[in-house]
Design a protein around this motif. Structure first.
Motif, PDB file in Angstrom:
ATOM      1  N   GLN A  77       0.826  -1.211   0.000  1.00  0.00           N
ATOM      2  CA  GLN A  77       0.000   0.000   0.000  1.00  0.00           C
ATOM      3  C   GLN A  77       0.860   1.260   0.000  1.00  0.00           C
ATOM      4  N   GLU A  78       1.938   1.257   0.778  1.00  0.00           N
ATOM      5  CA  GLU A  78       2.814   2.423   0.830  1.00  0.00           C
ATOM      6  C   GLU A  78       3.593   2.596  -0.470  1.00  0.00           C
ATOM      7  N   LEU A  79       4.033   1.477  -1.065  1.00  0.00           N
ATOM      8  CA  LEU A  79       4.760   1.551  -2.334  1.00  0.00           C
ATOM      9  C   LEU A  79       3.872   2.047  -3.465  1.00  0.00           C
ATOM     10  N   SER A  80       2.600   1.666  -3.443  1.00  0.00           N
ATOM     11  CA  SER A  80       1.684   2.087  -4.509  1.00  0.00           C
ATOM     12  C   SER A  80       1.446   3.597  -4.487  1.00  0.00           C
ATOM     13  N   GLN A  81       1.656   4.220  -3.336  1.00  0.00           N
ATOM     14  CA  GLN A  81       1.528   5.675  -3.257  1.00  0.00           C
ATOM     15  C   GLN A  81       2.785   6.381  -3.768  1.00  0.00           C
ATOM     16  N   LEU A  82       3.889   5.621  -3.851  1.00  0.00           N
ATOM     17  CA  LEU A  82       5.149   6.197  -4.326  1.00  0.00           C
ATOM     18  C   LEU A  82       5.207   6.213  -5.849  1.00  0.00           C
ATOM     19  N   TYR A  83       5.030   5.046  -6.480  1.00  0.00           N
ATOM     20  CA  TYR A  83       5.049   4.923  -7.937  1.00  0.00           C
ATOM     21  C   TYR A  83       3.968   3.931  -8.367  1.00  0.00           C
ATOM     22  N   PRO A  84       3.400   4.114  -9.553  1.00  0.00           N
ATOM     23  CA  PRO A  84       2.539   3.046 -10.110  1.00  0.00           C
ATOM     24  C   PRO A  84       3.428   1.923 -10.653  1.00  0.00           C
ATOM     25  N   PHE A  85       3.059   0.697 -10.373  1.00  0.00           N
ATOM     26  CA  PHE A  85       3.883  -0.430 -10.826  1.00  0.00           C
ATOM     27  C   PHE A  85       3.037  -1.695 -10.912  1.00  0.00           C
ATOM     28  N   ASN A 123      14.672  -2.365  -4.382  1.00  0.00           N
ATOM     29  CA  ASN A 123      15.509  -2.129  -3.199  1.00  0.00           C
ATOM     30  C   ASN A 123      14.670  -1.963  -1.936  1.00  0.00           C
ATOM     31  N   VAL A 124      13.533  -1.276  -2.054  1.00  0.00           N
ATOM     32  CA  VAL A 124      12.662  -1.091  -0.882  1.00  0.00           C
ATOM     33  C   VAL A 124      12.080  -2.429  -0.434  1.00  0.00           C
ATOM     34  N   LEU A 125      11.659  -3.256  -1.389  1.00  0.00           N
ATOM     35  CA  LEU A 125      11.096  -4.562  -1.034  1.00  0.00           C
ATOM     36  C   LEU A 125      12.135  -5.452  -0.366  1.00  0.00           C
ATOM     37  N   GLU A 126      13.360  -5.446  -0.890  1.00  0.00           N
ATOM     38  CA  GLU A 126      14.410  -6.275  -0.290  1.00  0.00           C
ATOM     39  C   GLU A 126      14.767  -5.790   1.114  1.00  0.00           C
ATOM     40  N   ALA A 127      14.789  -4.466   1.301  1.00  0.00           N
ATOM     41  CA  ALA A 127      15.154  -3.917   2.611  1.00  0.00           C
ATOM     42  C   ALA A 127      14.019  -3.996   3.616  1.00  0.00           C
ATOM     43  N   SER A 128      12.766  -4.099   3.162  1.00  0.00           N
ATOM     44  CA  SER A 128      11.621  -4.089   4.073  1.00  0.00           C
ATOM     45  C   SER A 128      11.609  -5.294   5.002  1.00  0.00           C
ATOM     46  N   GLU A 129      12.321  -6.352   4.618  1.00  0.00           N
ATOM     47  CA  GLU A 129      12.362  -7.545   5.469  1.00  0.00           C
ATOM     48  C   GLU A 129      13.098  -7.265   6.773  1.00  0.00           C
ATOM     49  N   TYR A 130      14.040  -6.321   6.754  1.00  0.00           N
ATOM     50  CA  TYR A 130      14.872  -6.059   7.925  1.00  0.00           C
ATOM     51  C   TYR A 130      14.597  -4.690   8.548  1.00  0.00           C
ATOM     52  N   MET A 131      13.621  -3.954   8.034  1.00  0.00           N
ATOM     53  CA  MET A 131      13.284  -2.639   8.576  1.00  0.00           C
ATOM     54  C   MET A 131      11.991  -2.692   9.363  1.00  0.00           C
ATOM     55  N   THR A 132      11.894  -1.822  10.348  1.00  0.00           N
ATOM     56  CA  THR A 132      10.634  -1.670  11.059  1.00  0.00           C
ATOM     57  C   THR A 132       9.688  -0.818  10.218  1.00  0.00           C
ATOM     58  N   THR A 166       9.688   3.465 -15.296  1.00  0.00           N
ATOM     59  CA  THR A 166      11.072   3.596 -15.749  1.00  0.00           C
ATOM     60  C   THR A 166      11.934   2.569 -15.036  1.00  0.00           C
ATOM     61  N   VAL A 167      13.148   2.377 -15.549  1.00  0.00           N
ATOM     62  CA  VAL A 167      14.086   1.440 -14.928  1.00  0.00           C
ATOM     63  C   VAL A 167      14.475   1.924 -13.535  1.00  0.00           C
ATOM     64  N   GLN A 168      14.652   3.239 -13.388  1.00  0.00           N
ATOM     65  CA  GLN A 168      15.027   3.785 -12.082  1.00  0.00           C
ATOM     66  C   GLN A 168      13.950   3.512 -11.037  1.00  0.00           C
ATOM     67  N   GLN A 169      12.687   3.740 -11.393  1.00  0.00           N
ATOM     68  CA  GLN A 169      11.595   3.474 -10.450  1.00  0.00           C
ATOM     69  C   GLN A 169      11.514   1.988 -10.119  1.00  0.00           C
ATOM     70  N   THR A 170      11.737   1.134 -11.112  1.00  0.00           N
ATOM     71  CA  THR A 170      11.709  -0.308 -10.876  1.00  0.00           C
ATOM     72  C   THR A 170      12.776  -0.709  -9.862  1.00  0.00           C
ATOM     73  N   LEU A 171      13.995  -0.202 -10.022  1.00  0.00           N
ATOM     74  CA  LEU A 171      15.090  -0.545  -9.108  1.00  0.00           C
ATOM     75  C   LEU A 171      14.841   0.000  -7.706  1.00  0.00           C
ATOM     76  N   ILE A 172      14.215   1.170  -7.599  1.00  0.00           N
ATOM     77  CA  ILE A 172      13.897   1.719  -6.277  1.00  0.00           C
ATOM     78  C   ILE A 172      12.907   0.805  -5.557  1.00  0.00           C
ATOM     79  N   ILE A 173      11.885   0.357  -6.277  1.00  0.00           N
ATOM     80  CA  ILE A 173      10.883  -0.532  -5.664  1.00  0.00           C
ATOM     81  C   ILE A 173      11.530  -1.848  -5.241  1.00  0.00           C
TER      82      ILE A 173
END
Length: 256
Positions: free
Chosen positions: A200-208, A233-242, A224-231
């Motif tokens: 839900q939070e990612l969908s407010q950042l970029y459409p994907f 990275n956020v998904l991979e890091a979300s496992e270890y973030m509060t 874009t490729v940049q937006q894809t890579l940002i998403i």
């Protein structure tokens, strides 16, 4: 001996359980001297049945733990217990929706890498509208989103891209663009939960667009490729973030 060493499942919810632990269900066993035996067919069950999820196996005295992780419980609807672990190796389960990579064509069957101990097979007739004359255009290296029709330890896993009514229901060949990456099975289950805050939070950042496979694979495509890579990275890091750390990271990204 097993019954004596068992622990009530309700008291272990949210705690670490180890393989071999025996979990007893108070609502389903009696107080007789014979021991605490699982009785799923009695009227004492809140919803008539109990679902035994990943990491657990039915035992004569309750549920036997087969994986190390945190015990989870869903009281709503048919009650369910499962073990939430950080396992990365996937074991095929019948009915699971997964993302496979076509590795070979063998006659009328495609071989797919699904991350298990052996490749899965997929018939060319297992697509919506496919016939002997109208074959799907599947090439080696393509990504396939489908579900397991057969999955057990004695047989080769078999996938299909149609449901019980013969419709694709979103399954089939995934587009050529996009980015495929792998995460732990625990994160996949978190993302597939209803009303997942991360998505839900990612969908407010970029459409994907995103496809989630129970085998730990995620396919993402943004504008874009940049937006894809940002998403990614956020998904991979979300496992270890509060949740608070994730919101701060997304706030920084949205401000750029």
């Amino acid at each position: 001996m097993a019954a004596e060493s068992g622990r009530p499942a309700e008291a272990c919810v949210g705690q670490v359980v180890l393989p071999g632990d025996l979990l007893l269900l108070p609502a389903h066993y009696g107080e007789d001297a014979e021991g605490e035996r699982l009785r799923l067919s009695t009227g004492a069950a809140p919803a008539g049945r109990l679902l035994c999820g990943p990491g657990l196996r039915r035992s004569g005295a309750g549920l036997l733990v087969t994986k190390c992780g945190l015990l989870r419980h869903r009281p709503a609807g048919p009650g369910a217990y499962w073990v939430d672990s950080q396992q990365k190796r996937y074991v095929p389960v019948k009915g699971d929706h997964v993302i496979g990579i076509v590795t070979a064509k063998a006659g009328d069957v495609f071989k797919l890498d699904v991350g298990g101990s052996e490749p899965a097979s997929l018939s060319y007739l297992a697509f919506e509208g496919a016939t002997k004359r109208n074959r799907p255009n599947v090439q080696v290296g393509d990504l396939i989103y489908g579900q397991f029709l057969v999955a057990n330890k004695d047989m080769e896993p078999e996938m299909v891209c149609i449901d019980s009514s013969g419709k694709s229901s979103g399954m089939g060949i995934i587009g050529q663009d996009g980015f495929l990456f792998k995460v732990s099975l625990g994160l996949i289950r978190k993302l597939l939960a209803p009303k997942c805050e991360i998505i839900q939070e990612l969908s407010q950042l970029y459409p994907f667009e995103m496809v989630l496979g129970m085998n730990g694979r995620i396919w993402v495509k943004a504008k874009t490729v940049q937006q894809t890579l940002i998403i990614v990275n956020v998904l991979e890091a979300s496992e270890y973030m509060t949740a608070e750390q994730r919101r701060q990271a997304l706030a920084k990204l949205s401000g750029n």
